[in-house]
Design an enzyme around this catalytic site. Structure first.
Site, PDB file in Angstrom:
ATOM      1  N   ARG B 117       0.806  -1.228   0.000  1.00 42.18           N
ATOM      2  CA  ARG B 117       0.000   0.000   0.000  1.00 42.18           C
ATOM      3  C   ARG B 117       0.839   1.279   0.000  1.00 42.18           C
ATOM      4  NH1 ARG B 117      -3.285  -2.965   3.603  1.00 42.18           N
ATOM      5  NH2 ARG B 117      -5.066  -3.842   2.503  1.00 42.18           N
ATOM      6  N   LYS B 138       2.320  11.152 -11.341  1.00 42.31           N
ATOM      7  CA  LYS B 138       1.553  10.186 -12.137  1.00 42.31           C
ATOM      8  C   LYS B 138       2.404   8.944 -12.359  1.00 42.31           C
ATOM      9  CE  LYS B 138      -1.651  12.686 -15.150  1.00 42.31           C
ATOM     10  NZ  LYS B 138      -1.991  12.832 -16.578  1.00 42.31           N
ATOM     11  N   GLU B 180       8.096  17.230 -25.596  1.00 41.97           N
ATOM     12  CA  GLU B 180       7.358  17.618 -24.388  1.00 41.97           C
ATOM     13  C   GLU B 180       7.757  19.025 -23.926  1.00 41.97           C
ATOM     14  OE1 GLU B 180       4.810  16.097 -23.137  1.00 41.97           O
ATOM     15  OE2 GLU B 180       4.985  13.954 -23.538  1.00 41.97           O
ATOM     16  N   LYS B 220       5.509  22.631 -15.625  1.00 48.91           N
ATOM     17  CA  LYS B 220       4.808  21.425 -15.175  1.00 48.91           C
ATOM     18  C   LYS B 220       4.499  21.502 -13.679  1.00 48.91           C
ATOM     19  CE  LYS B 220       3.874  16.844 -15.231  1.00 48.91           C
ATOM     20  NZ  LYS B 220       3.964  15.615 -15.977  1.00 48.91           N
ATOM     21  N   GLU B 230      -5.778  16.145 -11.877  1.00 42.53           N
ATOM     22  CA  GLU B 230      -6.226  16.319 -13.254  1.00 42.53           C
ATOM     23  C   GLU B 230      -7.737  16.509 -13.386  1.00 42.53           C
ATOM     24  OE1 GLU B 230      -4.634  13.331 -15.853  1.00 42.53           O
ATOM     25  OE2 GLU B 230      -4.850  14.613 -17.600  1.00 42.53           O
ATOM     26  N   ARG B 234      -4.587  20.621 -15.331  1.00 44.65           N
ATOM     27  CA  ARG B 234      -3.574  19.614 -15.644  1.00 44.65           C
ATOM     28  C   ARG B 234      -3.861  18.952 -16.991  1.00 44.65           C
ATOM     29  NH1 ARG B 234      -0.369  15.345 -11.660  1.00 44.65           N
ATOM     30  NH2 ARG B 234       0.969  14.536 -13.300  1.00 44.65           N
ATOM     31  N   ASN B 238      -2.039  17.617 -21.688  1.00 46.61           N
ATOM     32  CA  ASN B 238      -2.383  16.594 -22.672  1.00 46.61           C
ATOM     33  C   ASN B 238      -2.294  17.119 -24.113  1.00 46.61           C
ATOM     34  OD1 ASN B 238      -3.185  13.885 -22.940  1.00 46.61           O
ATOM     35  ND2 ASN B 238      -5.283  14.525 -23.418  1.00 46.61           N
ATOM     36  N   HIS B 241      -1.381  14.983 -27.108  1.00 40.67           N
ATOM     37  CA  HIS B 241      -1.396  13.575 -26.695  1.00 40.67           C
ATOM     38  C   HIS B 241      -2.603  12.801 -27.206  1.00 40.67           C
ATOM     39  CE1 HIS B 241       1.898  14.896 -24.223  1.00 40.67           C
ATOM     40  NE2 HIS B 241       2.102  13.678 -23.787  1.00 40.67           N
ATOM     41  N   HIS B 245      -0.982   9.589 -28.377  1.00 39.75           N
ATOM     42  CA  HIS B 245      -1.247   8.268 -27.789  1.00 39.75           C
ATOM     43  C   HIS B 245      -1.877   7.320 -28.809  1.00 39.75           C
ATOM     44  CE1 HIS B 245      -1.294   9.546 -23.252  1.00 39.75           C
ATOM     45  NE2 HIS B 245      -0.084   9.254 -23.688  1.00 39.75           N
ATOM     46  N   HIS B 258       7.736   8.038 -27.811  1.00 36.88           N
ATOM     47  CA  HIS B 258       6.575   8.765 -27.280  1.00 36.88           C
ATOM     48  C   HIS B 258       6.582  10.219 -27.761  1.00 36.88           C
ATOM     49  CE1 HIS B 258       3.467  10.193 -24.578  1.00 36.88           C
ATOM     50  NE2 HIS B 258       4.313  11.046 -24.026  1.00 36.88           N
TER      51      HIS B 258
END
Lengths: 357, 357
Positions: B117, B138, B180, B220, B230, B234, B238, B241, B245, B258
């Site tokens: 955990r 993230k 990025e 960032k 998000e 935030r 994206n 993306h 993606h 990427h």
């Protein structure tokens, strides 16, 4: 209806306890949702899934029925659920409902915690045992090498406990659930402990069960509000679990009910506590109550070394030393670091005490 | 050395950027640890693992070397790492170090988030691209049906960025990282955008890279401090993306870097923005810069319907409608919900524009 409120670190949520809640679950939704996904097991599905789906008839609702039992809390089923979530097109504005006992709550909760980095979920416990796991935001799956080793802290949007779903529990499930109620009473409230120990589980009026569950949840809620991430007093809830988890792992998950193993662990904790603090605790009284109610005390098999090795996989341990919750007196828990030698010796003397009449 | 501080919802942590940090990493530990586990990939291990392990010589340190590449960010490697963690006897007081690029950071971060955990971890990014993924908490693994679909928000104890580790990057990795940086500049700072677009990636002075990385991380950091989970701004990160993606998923993870896919996505976002807001954005300028620096703009293959279907798996979508980040002007992002018909038409006109000289 009884209602409790819990302040988690991320948000507040309600626990509602009463009769017939499964037929009005949408009344408790705190957000609007794009779709709803009910996860349950085959036993619960036969009895209560229809009612819940009927209540959700105005929603875009999916459901998944998993095999019943601890083996379902695995990474394989976790992965399968992720695939289904994507196939159903669930997005971040979906709600997951965990309808079932602790296995479903823990697994579905971990899916909710990690699908798209977290979606809303609610717990609908259908066993007495799940009063414990459904409150406090601990979610997890098992690893073949240890229980609950993969998981998160992720609070639900609510816990909705329909007392009517408890009438279908069998004796073993009642025993299993009551062990955690005994544990909560032992760490904080001697009066509740006495009340439970005067109860015969074979003849249990629903009103008494509801009273005991409410007390147990209240104790649990107070603890997790003060220590959500288990850095301090939340560890007291581990009373009985050092041996309990080891026994489950040793016998194979599912071959002994979680609470049955915890019950033996509670008795062991009293045994060790009596010796460590040179005091008298209600060991014999608890042993008698467990016997009267058919807890499988004979299940403590395996040599001491094997059991010790399983205990050392516990995630509460520090630097390979066992951290054990003991009781100075009923209502006064304390954590002690134990040596391997002491544990072996206590296991041995405990086994002897178990067979004495 | 440059140092930035980030306030996450659970705790504050530092980002330190400078030369030779890998040789003094223990100076930055904020807790005492029972043991340390370094996770890296085979490429990084050859170059920098020795230095890091030497610095950890006073600690009880383990390490795991994984295959390089996006395929490693899978549930199988995740499960393998969990098994190793248990086998190493790591407890809740262990520290995990993610030494590598975004794949290692995301995977190891998700292991840290969910082992028992949650245990402490730090990020030691070794690529330009990882300036983005290492900041903001993230963490995730991929599902065969979509990227980063399984994960959490789980902030590190620190991000320690050794600029010396960037000198071994190849051209493709530099291109991928810079996409990025362009994105961060586009959503918030026209001056940095202009500075990057005057830079030739084939001939990059380390001081300039450090400057660009610091600016990117600053942008960032500001965004994620204001919207860690998000729910709002935030999502601007994206930008590029939605198509990026989809293109990675379409071509197969790892067959396009990427950032290369994101670069094509950024150009697409400018194309759509120009049309939606009936304005002129630096589309041609960016296209030219991407061509000069050998971004694989020809990789946008596949018919529109296939690409659209992949876009609709994006976890930012709501009720199956694509949410796309657009620019009203440079530095002014906005989120628009797009119809399928519009997306198909924009994809088609974008493809035509790509082949025009």
């Amino acid at each position: 209806m009884e209602e409790l409120n819990i302040q988690a670190s991320t948000h507040a949520y309600s626990i509602v306890i009463g009769e017939g809640i499964r037929n009005q679950i949408t009344d408790y939704f705190t957000n609007s949702y794009s779709s709803i996904w009910v996860i349950t097991d085959e036993n619960v599905a036969k009895l209560y899934l229809g009612d819940v789906l009927e209540t959700l008839s105005d929603f875009h609702a999916h459901h998944t029925i998993l095999p019943a039992g601890e083996q379902t809390k695995s990474i394989d089923y976790y992965n399968q659920l992720m695939t289904e979530a994507i196939a159903y097109g669930l997005d971040r504005h979906s709600l997951l409902i965990a309808l079932g006992g602790g296995v479903i709550g823990d697994l579905a909760g971990f899916v909710a915690a990690t699908y798209m980095r977290g979606i809303d979920y609610i717990q609908m416990p259908t066993t007495i045992l799940a009063h414990d796991s459904s409150v406090g935001g601990k979610v997890a799956i098992n690893h073949p090498l240890g229980k609950n080793l993969i998981g998160s802290f992720y609070a639900p949007q609510g816990v909705f406990y329909d007392m009517e779903t408890l009438i279908t529990l069998n004796d073993r499930e009642i025993r299993s659930g009551y062990a955690e109620l005994v544990k909560e009473a032992l760490i904080s409230d001697e009066a509740i402990y006495r009340s439970i120990l005067t109860t015969n589980l074979q003849n249990l009026p629903p009103s008494i069960t509801q009273e005991h569950i409410c007390s147990g949840i209240q104790i649990k809620a107070q603890v997790v509000e003060q220590d959500e991430k288990e850095n301090g007093m939340r560890q007291y809830l581990n009373l009985g679990h050092t041996l309990g988890h080891a026994l489950e792992a040793h016998l194979g998950y599912g071959s002994i009910a979680h609470g049955e193993a915890v019950a033996i662990g509670l008795l062991f904790a009293l045994h060790v506590s009596e010796s460590v603090f040179d005091t008298t605790l209600p060991f014999l009284q608890l042993k008698q109550w467990l016997e009267t109610n058919h807890y499988p005390l004979h299940s403590l098999t395996g040599d001491q070394q094997t059991i010790l090795a399983k205990m050392k996989n516990d995630k509460k341990n520090k630097q390979h030393r066992i951290q054990m919750v003991l009781l100075e007196q009923v209502g006064k828990p304390i954590i002690k670091q134990m040596t391997d030698e002491d544990m072996l010796s206590y296991l041995s003397s405990f086994k002897r005490k178990l067979v004495n009449k």
